[in-house]
Design an enzyme around this catalytic site. Sequence first.
Site, mmCIF file in Angstrom:
data_model
loop_
_atom_site.group_PDB
_atom_site.id
_atom_site.type_symbol
_atom_site.label_atom_id
_atom_site.label_comp_id
_atom_site.label_asym_id
_atom_site.label_seq_id
_atom_site.Cartn_x
_atom_site.Cartn_y
_atom_site.Cartn_z
ATOM 1 N N LEU A 83 -11.759 32.269 15.755
ATOM 2 C CA LEU A 83 -12.789 32.255 16.795
ATOM 3 C C LEU A 83 -14.168 31.936 16.240
ATOM 4 C CD1 LEU A 83 -11.794 35.263 19.054
ATOM 5 C CD2 LEU A 83 -12.027 32.888 19.776
ATOM 6 N N ARG A 84 -14.305 32.023 14.902
ATOM 7 C CA ARG A 84 -15.593 31.683 14.301
ATOM 8 C C ARG A 84 -15.960 30.239 14.617
ATOM 9 N NH1 ARG A 84 -14.694 33.370 9.490
ATOM 10 N NH2 ARG A 84 -15.847 35.323 9.571
ATOM 11 N N ALA A 85 -14.972 29.360 14.701
ATOM 12 C CA ALA A 85 -15.248 27.952 15.003
ATOM 13 C C ALA A 85 -15.872 27.809 16.388
ATOM 14 C CB ALA A 85 -13.965 27.135 14.899
#
Length: 568
Positions: A239-241
């Site tokens: 989810l960092r992307a």
Amino acid sequence: MSAYPLSAVAHQPQLLLALSLVAACPDLGGVLIRGDKGSAKSTAARGLAALLPAGGPFVNLPLGATEDRVVGTLDLDAALKGEAKLKPGLMAQANGGLLYIDEVNLLPEHLVDVLLDAAAMGVVRVQRDSLSAETPARFALIGSMNPEEGGLRPQFLDRFGLCVDVLAPREAEKRVEIIRRRMAFEADPVGFSARWVNGENELRERLSHASARWQAVGVPEEVLTGISNLVLEHGVSSLRADLVLHRAARVHAALEGRHVAGWADVEAVAPLVLNHRATRPPPPPQPPSPPQPPESSLPPESSPPEPPEAPQDTPDASAEEVFAPEAAAPLTLRSTATGRQPLGEQPGRVTRTVPDPKAERLHLPATLRGALGRGAGKAGAETGLNFQLTREDFQAPVQELHSGRRVLFVADASGSVGVSGRMGALKGAILEVLAGGGGRDRAALITFRGTGAELLLDWTTDRQAAEEAVRGAVTGGRTPLAHALELAGRILRNQTHAELVLFTDGRANVPLTPGSDAWTDALAQAQVLKRYPCTVVNTESGHVRLNRAAGLAGALGATLQELRLAPV
């Protein structure tokens, strides 16, 4: 000599964009610059420092820096007075500025982790027993590396918010322009910088405005949905992307002076956010169908010729299939057979200390600090310092444990292995080795089939993840053996205590480059891997054998074993 003006860096638009984004918003998580030597990586990073909105410092982190030098240490003079005070390290010194790490891929992994944590939190904390201190450390993190010298592991790559690949221009006129500017700068740095002062001021103003305004930039719901769809199309699970892409699009809109981020902003920054995280490219657009001649132009009762069939290993080798593991006879790896890489746990660096009144080994600095923290050291009028140490102050060191080995499995998943009925035994043999590691070993898996090789599983101690990767490996297609050995060389390049286990029948039939010989290419790649301990497991079966696996084992300097089913 003054820094080369960033606005004078020519023909690197993606590099300038990435640096502008992270300068305006350090919270993006920094930028990793990958490229060949002499591609302006460090020049651009140094030029950025002069344009940071806060006018902060430029701190260069040397490769040989210790953890205390990077993080900082507690001031023992202050501790004698009962105060928790931090002697700042390089990260604290970079607060409000830029921390630059050249050849970040060669930095010890625990330091990379500490740096990325501090960059994300904006603070550095030091804790030693009963004393702890923290200091602000909000900086733009810039790392650069030459991919030929080894890579970063995926978990560290993901922590860098942005990544840009830079190459020196291939056009002669562009190279001439770059050289002309550099020569002019070296001849007269002050005069050259004066000619670019307007460009520098304009860029500085853009960065300052974007830094102050990007948080007020809105993102429409349809753009937010499109961001998540785009991330999924690239096969990214983190989810960092999504978060970085969302934030970078807002910063890009602020740099352009807009109050709402649109899809054009997402497209502008997406390569910087996704290229180092993607596990697969997005599906390419389907080419238009070629025009068909009118029916009247075809001869009567005729039809277009059938396209030629693609070459196959065997009649059924192109069919894709997932084989279930079968019980296989146990393998003896080089690490266990020769003692070259013993399996036992070996102590590494001290990661922490624990109170232990009965400790047989003391961590002396921590013991002394603990005593000082409880007030055992008190100033005396005559003696200057009265110091009493008891067993209650004893601190024992806790050292990290290095796993006994790292095993890179390289498995032939071509159609010939499937047709011979050996794929199930191959999987069973890998699972047997994984089961015997005791949870301390790291494993990685490369499979090769079709036209190339794939890192199916990066280094992990997660046995369940490794088993799932092995069980789910697809079989079918040709045998790109040289491609697999080339990829194995890249994976092993910076690994210590690693060994290679290669499952193959040696029947290479896909060359590295069109026109070359597949077997010759495979032997050449094997020579590169000769310095690693290796076991070749021959998957060949049948009465007629080429014994290519034996020849490959000789080129690798490897031991040779046969893949056999376990006796019933």
